[in-house]
Design an enzyme around this catalytic site. Structure first.
Site, PDB file in Angstrom:
ATOM      1  N   ASN A   1     -10.365  -0.877   0.250  1.00  0.00           N
ATOM      2  CA  ASN A   1     -11.554  -0.281   0.866  1.00  0.00           C
ATOM      3  C   ASN A   1     -11.635   1.232   0.678  1.00  0.00           C
ATOM      4  O   ASN A   1     -12.708   1.820   0.833  1.00  0.00           O
ATOM      5  CB  ASN A   1     -11.620  -0.629   2.355  1.00  0.00           C
ATOM      6  CG  ASN A   1     -10.420  -0.125   3.131  1.00  0.00           C
ATOM      7  OD1 ASN A   1      -9.279  -0.456   2.806  1.00  0.00           O
ATOM      8  ND2 ASN A   1     -10.657   0.662   4.162  1.00  0.00           N
ATOM      9  N   HIS A   2     -10.522   1.875   0.324  1.00  0.00           N
ATOM     10  CA  HIS A   2     -10.551   3.324   0.088  1.00  0.00           C
ATOM     11  C   HIS A   2     -10.671   3.680  -1.392  1.00  0.00           C
ATOM     12  O   HIS A   2     -10.470   4.851  -1.772  1.00  0.00           O
ATOM     13  CB  HIS A   2      -9.287   3.976   0.667  1.00  0.00           C
ATOM     14  CG  HIS A   2      -9.243   3.986   2.162  1.00  0.00           C
ATOM     15  ND1 HIS A   2     -10.184   4.629   2.926  1.00  0.00           N
ATOM     16  CD2 HIS A   2      -8.370   3.424   3.037  1.00  0.00           C
ATOM     17  CE1 HIS A   2      -9.902   4.473   4.211  1.00  0.00           C
ATOM     18  NE2 HIS A   2      -8.806   3.735   4.305  1.00  0.00           N
TER      19      HIS A   2
ATOM     20  N   HIS B   1      -7.203  -7.845  -0.156  1.00  0.00           N
ATOM     21  CA  HIS B   1      -7.177  -6.674   0.718  1.00  0.00           C
ATOM     22  C   HIS B   1      -8.098  -6.940   1.903  1.00  0.00           C
ATOM     23  O   HIS B   1      -9.329  -6.861   1.779  1.00  0.00           O
ATOM     24  CB  HIS B   1      -7.639  -5.451  -0.075  1.00  0.00           C
ATOM     25  CG  HIS B   1      -7.292  -4.146   0.553  1.00  0.00           C
ATOM     26  ND1 HIS B   1      -6.038  -3.580   0.472  1.00  0.00           N
ATOM     27  CD2 HIS B   1      -8.039  -3.272   1.279  1.00  0.00           C
ATOM     28  CE1 HIS B   1      -6.026  -2.424   1.103  1.00  0.00           C
ATOM     29  NE2 HIS B   1      -7.226  -2.217   1.609  1.00  0.00           N
TER      30      HIS B   1
ATOM     31  N   ASP C   1       0.798  -1.224   0.000  1.00  0.00           N
ATOM     32  CA  ASP C   1       0.000   0.000   0.000  1.00  0.00           C
ATOM     33  C   ASP C   1       0.836   1.283   0.000  1.00  0.00           C
ATOM     34  O   ASP C   1       1.564   1.565   0.955  1.00  0.00           O
ATOM     35  CB  ASP C   1      -0.897   0.036   1.241  1.00  0.00           C
ATOM     36  CG  ASP C   1      -1.725  -1.234   1.413  1.00  0.00           C
ATOM     37  OD1 ASP C   1      -1.163  -2.324   1.269  1.00  0.00           O
ATOM     38  OD2 ASP C   1      -2.907  -1.119   1.737  1.00  0.00           O
TER      39      ASP C   1
ATOM     40  N   HIS D   1      -0.728  -2.901   6.537  1.00  0.00           N
ATOM     41  CA  HIS D   1       0.435  -2.015   6.477  1.00  0.00           C
ATOM     42  C   HIS D   1       1.670  -2.497   7.241  1.00  0.00           C
ATOM     43  O   HIS D   1       2.677  -1.781   7.271  1.00  0.00           O
ATOM     44  CB  HIS D   1       0.073  -0.608   6.959  1.00  0.00           C
ATOM     45  CG  HIS D   1      -0.810   0.146   6.018  1.00  0.00           C
ATOM     46  ND1 HIS D   1      -0.888   1.524   5.989  1.00  0.00           N
ATOM     47  CD2 HIS D   1      -1.673  -0.286   5.061  1.00  0.00           C
ATOM     48  CE1 HIS D   1      -1.756   1.904   5.078  1.00  0.00           C
ATOM     49  NE2 HIS D   1      -2.253   0.820   4.490  1.00  0.00           N
TER      50      HIS D   1
ATOM     51  N   HIS E   1      -3.468  -4.142   3.184  1.00  0.00           N
ATOM     52  CA  HIS E   1      -4.390  -3.381   4.044  1.00  0.00           C
ATOM     53  C   HIS E   1      -3.851  -3.104   5.434  1.00  0.00           C
ATOM     54  O   HIS E   1      -4.063  -2.003   5.961  1.00  0.00           O
ATOM     55  CB  HIS E   1      -5.750  -4.079   4.175  1.00  0.00           C
ATOM     56  CG  HIS E   1      -6.717  -3.333   5.057  1.00  0.00           C
ATOM     57  ND1 HIS E   1      -7.212  -2.083   4.738  1.00  0.00           N
ATOM     58  CD2 HIS E   1      -7.280  -3.654   6.257  1.00  0.00           C
ATOM     59  CE1 HIS E   1      -8.042  -1.676   5.684  1.00  0.00           C
ATOM     60  NE2 HIS E   1      -8.094  -2.598   6.626  1.00  0.00           N
TER      61      HIS E   1
ATOM     62  N   GLU F   1      -4.131   2.204  -3.143  1.00  0.00           N
ATOM     63  CA  GLU F   1      -5.414   2.715  -2.653  1.00  0.00           C
ATOM     64  C   GLU F   1      -5.291   3.779  -1.564  1.00  0.00           C
ATOM     65  O   GLU F   1      -6.281   4.403  -1.216  1.00  0.00           O
ATOM     66  CB  GLU F   1      -6.284   1.559  -2.157  1.00  0.00           C
ATOM     67  CG  GLU F   1      -5.797   0.882  -0.913  1.00  0.00           C
ATOM     68  CD  GLU F   1      -6.842   0.928   0.204  1.00  0.00           C
ATOM     69  OE1 GLU F   1      -8.018   1.182  -0.069  1.00  0.00           O
ATOM     70  OE2 GLU F   1      -6.438   0.721   1.353  1.00  0.00           O
ATOM     71  N   ASN F   2      -4.090   3.993  -1.039  1.00  0.00           N
ATOM     72  CA  ASN F   2      -3.886   5.045  -0.034  1.00  0.00           C
ATOM     73  C   ASN F   2      -3.027   6.192  -0.562  1.00  0.00           C
ATOM     74  O   ASN F   2      -2.530   7.014   0.206  1.00  0.00           O
ATOM     75  CB  ASN F   2      -3.206   4.475   1.213  1.00  0.00           C
ATOM     76  CG  ASN F   2      -4.022   3.427   1.924  1.00  0.00           C
ATOM     77  OD1 ASN F   2      -3.561   2.321   2.155  1.00  0.00           O
ATOM     78  ND2 ASN F   2      -5.251   3.754   2.282  1.00  0.00           N
TER      79      ASN F   2
END
Length: 267
Positions: free
Chosen positions: A67-68, A151, A8, A178, A176, A39-40
């Protein structure tokens, strides 16, 4: 075939880490396919088109989500562009979900599917990834390499999913949480697995965010606004998967992390 998978990307520090380290990593690994979870990238939540462009210019072939995915509305302006290899979790509910949950690409003459799935345990409501993966695999060419970015929040769901997929996909790598895990393995000499590949972002924060608000949350048990640490030193977490092009089974998987205190991979 070697696949390089990077964890991520969090905020501008994560983008800088990708731009700094990914070309050097690729020189050493010489992967045929490079996948990055982005995604982050946009301030810790979501992906904007400039983030996607920077990640791909640095050397990513595919950018996956989580999810983001929908946190930045701008993603709706480019996620359906067939020229952009960006994914969102396949198992978002609904019949007309923007974007793609998997894509097919050719690596030399070999067909490869990159699949993005999201877990359900302690996550937002989403369709069952086990059942949705069953449906998807029935549609895909059996004689192809299949890589899954799973994820998910809980270790148990990730391990369960990987075991359920063993022999049907070439690799399941978790994202997810991290924090890179130390359980890289090839299950049953078939499917490569790693619970979490880690993150690419600030080494000096907590999961890529500034420390103080998170510590204060635990001290006071009151809500605090979490902000991405955009001033920290860089780290990058990644894994290298070696796959037999004939059998589509994984030969090996190895996890790595580069931090200010651990530069051994680059030496």
């Amino acid at each position: 075939m070697k696949i390089l998978f990077v964890g991520d990307v969090v905020g501008s520090v994560g983008i800088k880490a990708i731009e700094t380290y990914l070309p050097e990593i690729k020189k050493k690994v010489k992967p045929q396919l490079t996948i990055v979870n982005g995604e982050n990238a946009a301030g810790g939540k979501g992906t904007k088109e400039p983030d996607y462009q920077k990640i791909t210019r640095a050397g990513a072939d595919v950018v996956t989500g989580g999810n983001h995915t929908w946190d930045k509305r701008e993603i709706l302006e480019f996620i359906d562009d067939p020229k952009k290899n960006i994914l969102r979790p396949y198992n978002f509910p609904g019949e007309h979900v923007p974007g793609r949950g998997y894509l097919e690409i050719k690596v030399n003459t070999k067909k490869v599917y990159v699949i993005n799935m999201m877990g359900t345990a302690l996550m937002q409501p989403i369709d069952n990834p086990f059942l949705e993966a069953d449906k998807l695999l029935k549609k895909l060419d059996k004689d192809a390499v299949k890589f899954v970015d799973f994820h998910a929040e809980t270790t148990s769901e990730k391990i369960a999913f990987a075991n359920y997929m063993t022999g049907r996909v070439s690799a399941v790598c978790g994202t997810h949480t991290h924090v890179q895990t130390n359980d890289a393995q090839v299950i049953n000499k078939e499917t490569a697995y790693l619970t979490d590949v880690g993150m690419t972002g600030s080494y000096d924060g907590i999961l890529g965010d500034k420390k103080e608000p998170i510590i204060n949350r635990f001290l006071t048990q009151r809500p605090n606004k979490f902000d991405v640490d955009e001033d920290g030193r860089m780290q990058i977490g990644f894994a290298v998967i070696d796959i037999n092009d004939t059998t589509n089974n994984a030969r090996s998987i190895k996890n790595y992390v580069i931090t200010p205190n651990n530069q051994s991979f680059l030496n």
